[in-house]
Structure formats: structure tokens, C-alpha cells
Design a protein around this motif. Structure first.
Motif, PDB file in Angstrom:
ATOM      1  N   GLU A 158      37.106  32.895  40.859  1.00  0.00           N
ATOM      2  CA  GLU A 158      38.474  33.413  40.820  1.00  0.00           C
ATOM      3  C   GLU A 158      38.590  34.738  41.588  1.00  0.00           C
ATOM      4  O   GLU A 158      39.596  34.992  42.254  1.00  0.00           O
ATOM      5  CB  GLU A 158      38.945  33.607  39.381  1.00  0.00           C
ATOM      6  CG  GLU A 158      40.418  34.001  39.305  1.00  0.00           C
ATOM      7  CD  GLU A 158      40.994  33.887  37.897  1.00  0.00           C
ATOM      8  OE1 GLU A 158      40.455  34.560  36.994  1.00  0.00           O
ATOM      9  OE2 GLU A 158      41.969  33.132  37.704  1.00  0.00           O
TER      10      GLU A 158
ATOM     11  N   ARG B 207      38.941  36.893  31.284  1.00  0.00           N
ATOM     12  CA  ARG B 207      39.192  35.464  31.147  1.00  0.00           C
ATOM     13  C   ARG B 207      38.440  34.930  29.934  1.00  0.00           C
ATOM     14  O   ARG B 207      37.259  34.573  30.023  1.00  0.00           O
ATOM     15  CB  ARG B 207      38.712  34.742  32.401  1.00  0.00           C
ATOM     16  CG  ARG B 207      39.678  34.819  33.557  1.00  0.00           C
ATOM     17  CD  ARG B 207      40.914  34.036  33.231  1.00  0.00           C
ATOM     18  NE  ARG B 207      41.664  33.638  34.413  1.00  0.00           N
ATOM     19  CZ  ARG B 207      42.679  32.807  34.347  1.00  0.00           C
ATOM     20  NH1 ARG B 207      43.052  32.299  33.182  1.00  0.00           N
ATOM     21  NH2 ARG B 207      43.349  32.474  35.432  1.00  0.00           N
TER      22      ARG B 207
ATOM     23  N   ALA C  59      48.767  32.196  37.669  1.00  0.00           N
ATOM     24  CA  ALA C  59      47.586  31.775  36.904  1.00  0.00           C
ATOM     25  C   ALA C  59      47.795  31.903  35.399  1.00  0.00           C
ATOM     26  O   ALA C  59      46.898  31.539  34.626  1.00  0.00           O
ATOM     27  CB  ALA C  59      46.373  32.602  37.339  1.00  0.00           C
TER      28      ALA C  59
ATOM     29  N   GLU D  30      38.856  33.869  45.166  1.00  0.00           N
ATOM     30  CA  GLU D  30      40.196  33.331  45.464  1.00  0.00           C
ATOM     31  C   GLU D  30      41.213  34.463  45.595  1.00  0.00           C
ATOM     32  O   GLU D  30      42.043  34.478  46.513  1.00  0.00           O
ATOM     33  CB  GLU D  30      40.597  32.377  44.335  1.00  0.00           C
ATOM     34  CG  GLU D  30      41.895  31.632  44.577  1.00  0.00           C
ATOM     35  CD  GLU D  30      42.254  30.736  43.390  1.00  0.00           C
ATOM     36  OE1 GLU D  30      41.408  30.551  42.501  1.00  0.00           O
ATOM     37  OE2 GLU D  30      43.395  30.255  43.353  1.00  0.00           O
TER      38      GLU D  30
END
Length: 334
Positions: free
Chosen positions: A132, A121, A33, A135
């Protein structure tokens, strides 16, 4: 817990191996990522002012003419303050896997030293961060189809307890706790937020995270902690909310996330309020982190951040019922 020799580990070798594999999956996830791993100090001259947290501290180094108070260092309850300073310095997206420490926490799901994954983030809101988090949990647990749901804090209280947590006064919340037969509710003297916490943990949390990931979001502004507050769009039915979420899975609270507050003046006000509350409750004085305030004044980018408890995540992965089952050496044999 099964009895074992005092020198030996509580976690079995397969669980120790599972922890190593979990950490490897997390690092692979963030490498793909483009999120940078960082390390920040475990010891700090400042601590967490939140009255709900008990910081552990030690007296560091030689005196050099300084008082014990000046030499006092705090073990981190979370790496969030130095990580935000990195964001203000232009780090971009970052994560950290580290040990954190909280006094007075011991039980089936609590340990005074535990492993935390924290990440930030820049440029993403807390809704994007929830996606996220979901995930990552699917990757770590190797359950790619595990569903997620979002539950608004206000809706949950309304639907289950028929109470509006944003407006109901403390005496009515107390009556609800007594009706729910929460032990000692009739003898407790709590403020509004403490009653809400009690009702949430005793009556509502067990409903969350059953066969899915439940993200409880949009908390009352009085529980904003370090989250940004979103003003009401259409009062009085709409209410201002703290853009904060917590993740629950299989009855365990796993993560606490925020659309981060970046206003230095508001952060300083919240620190002062925390310190006043600590004095009122007779808790230890904790110096606020002035270096964080300086970083916010310098300019921290709009960001969302989250802390995820890795020991609890491993408990779910391994079907453990006690946190000691996933720790090499719990505090009693450390």
C-alpha cells in the motif's frame, strides 16, 4: 540555496502549489481506500523514550502548586502513541497528516519541525502495508509504473559487506567500518547497533532506491523499536527478526513501518530498557507513555503502521536537493 529576503518564503510558489496538490492526492487516496483521517494532540505528558530521538518540550500553564517537571509537556516526535490508543478504542483504519518535532536535527535532509503522514491498517501484516505504501507513492509522484523491491537487512549486509549483522561482534563491525574508510571510525566507541547503523548509512543506503522503491525489511530484534518480533523458524541459520521496514527512494529514507507490537508487557519492558539506556548515555529523562500501555492492556487489534516523511517525498517530486527548498519558512526565519 539562493539568497532571499528574510521575510520571504524559501519555497517557490510552484513548490507551494505542489505541496497542496500532494496533500490533496493523499486525502483522495485514503478516502477511496476507506481510511479515516484523524487528529491527535501535538503536546503530550509523555514522550518518545527511544535514545535515538531528542524530544522538544515546554513548561505548560500556571504552576497550581505543581513542579516544573509535572507541568512539562512534550512536542510529539510522532503521533503513533495516541493513534494506537484510537485503534484500541475501535477506530478501524486511520491516517493523520501532522507536524512532528525532533531536536538536534538540521541539515540538507533534516529539519527540527517536519510534516509526517502516518497510517494504520488493522488486520494487515507489514508485507501488505509495504504494497500500500508503494501504491501511495506512485500516486503522489504520478509514476504509476515505478517498481518496488524488498531487500532483507541480513542479505544486504552479507552480499555487500560479507558480514552477518545478526551475529558479528562489535569489534569486527568496527574493523569493517575502518576498512570502508568511514571518517573517524578508528576513534569511535560504539555498541553493536550503532556500528550497524553507521555501516548501513555510510556503505549500504546509497545503493538503495535507485530507479525503484527499495523496502529494507526484517531488522535485527535489537532494533525492533515498536515492531513485533517473529521467532526463528529453523535456527541457527534462520534468525528471529523484527518485522520492520524502511523505504528508500533515490537515496532518501522516506518511511519507517512496523508490524506493530501489541503486547503491553513487552512494550513496558522496552520502555524500561530505553530509559536505562538514556541514563547510561546521560540523555534527558523522558516519561514513558502509560496511557499507551493501558490501551495495549485493553486490547489493540493486530495492525501494521507506517510513518512517511512528506517534506522528503516532495523533495523527490520536485527534484529538490535541500529540504529548505520545499519549506515555506525554515526554522531560521520562522
Amino acid at each position: 540555496m539562493p539568497a532571499c529576503e528574510v521575510w520571504s518564503t524559501c519555497a517557490t510558489v510552484p513548490i507551494l502549489r505542489a505541496r497542496a496538490e500532494m496533500l490533496a492526492r493523499i486525502r483522495t487516496f485514503f478516502a477511496a481506500a476507506g481510511v479515516m483521517e484523524v487528529e491527535t494532540p501535538i503536546l503530550s505528558h509523555a514522550g518518545a523514550t527511544d535514545p535515538a530521538l531528542a524530544s522538544l518540550s515546554l513548561c505548560g500553564g500556571s504552576s497550581g502548586g505543581r513542579s516544573d517537571a509535572d507541568r512539562r509537556l512534550f512536542l510529539q516526535t510522532s503521533p503513533e502513541f495516541p493513534m494506537k490508543r484510537l485503534l484500541a478504542a475501535g477506530s478501524g483504519p486511520i491516517y493523520q497528516i501532522c507536524k512532528v518535532f525532533r531536536g538536534g536535527e538540521r541539515g540538507r535532509r533534516h529539519h527540527p519541525e517536519f510534516s509526517l503522514l502516518e497510517w494504520y491498517r488493522p488486520g494487515r501484516d507489514y508485507g501488505q502495508l509495504m504494497e500500500e505504501v508503494a501504491e501511495l507513492v506512485r500516486v503522489v509522484l504520478q509514476r504509476p509504473t515505478l517498481p518496488m523491491q524488498r531487500v532483507c537487512y541480513r542479505d544486504l549486509f552479507r552480499e555487500v559487506l560479507d558480514l552477518d549483522p545478526f551475529t558479528t561482534p562489535a569489534p569486527t563491525l568496527r574493523e569493517a567500518a575502518i576498512r570502508a574508510e568511514i571518517p573517524d571510525a578508528d576513534r569511535l566507541d560504539l555498541d553493536r547497533d550503532a556500528w550497524l547503523d553507521l555501516l548501513l548509512t555510510q556503505c549500504l543506503e546509497p545503493r538503495l532506491g535507485r530507479s525503484c522503491m527499495s523496502f529494507l525489511c526484517d531488522y535485527p530484534p535489537s532494533q525492533a523499536a515498536l515492531a513485533r518480533i517473529r521467532p526463528a523458524a529453523d535456527p541457527p541459520d534462520d534468525q528471529a527478526v523484527a518485522e520492520r521496514f524502511e523505504l528508500y527512494l533515490e537515496g532518501l529514507e522516506l518511511a519507517n513501518g512496523f508490524h506493530e507490537l501489541t503486547d503491553a508487557a513487552e512494550q513496558e519492558t522496552r520502555f524500561a530498557h530505553d530509559c536505562d539506556e538514556r541514563r547510561r548515555l546521560g540523555l534527558a529523562e523522558i516519561p514513558p507513555d502509560t496511557r499507551l500501555l493501558a490501551a495495549l492492556r485493553a486490547g489493540m487489534p493486530a495492525s501494521s503502521g507506517v510513518a512517511l516523511g512528506l517534506d522528503r517525498l516532495l523533495m523527490i517530486a520536485m527534484g529538490a536537493t535541500h529540504i529548505d527548498q520545499v519549506l515555506a519558512f525554515p526554522i531560521e526565519r520562522a
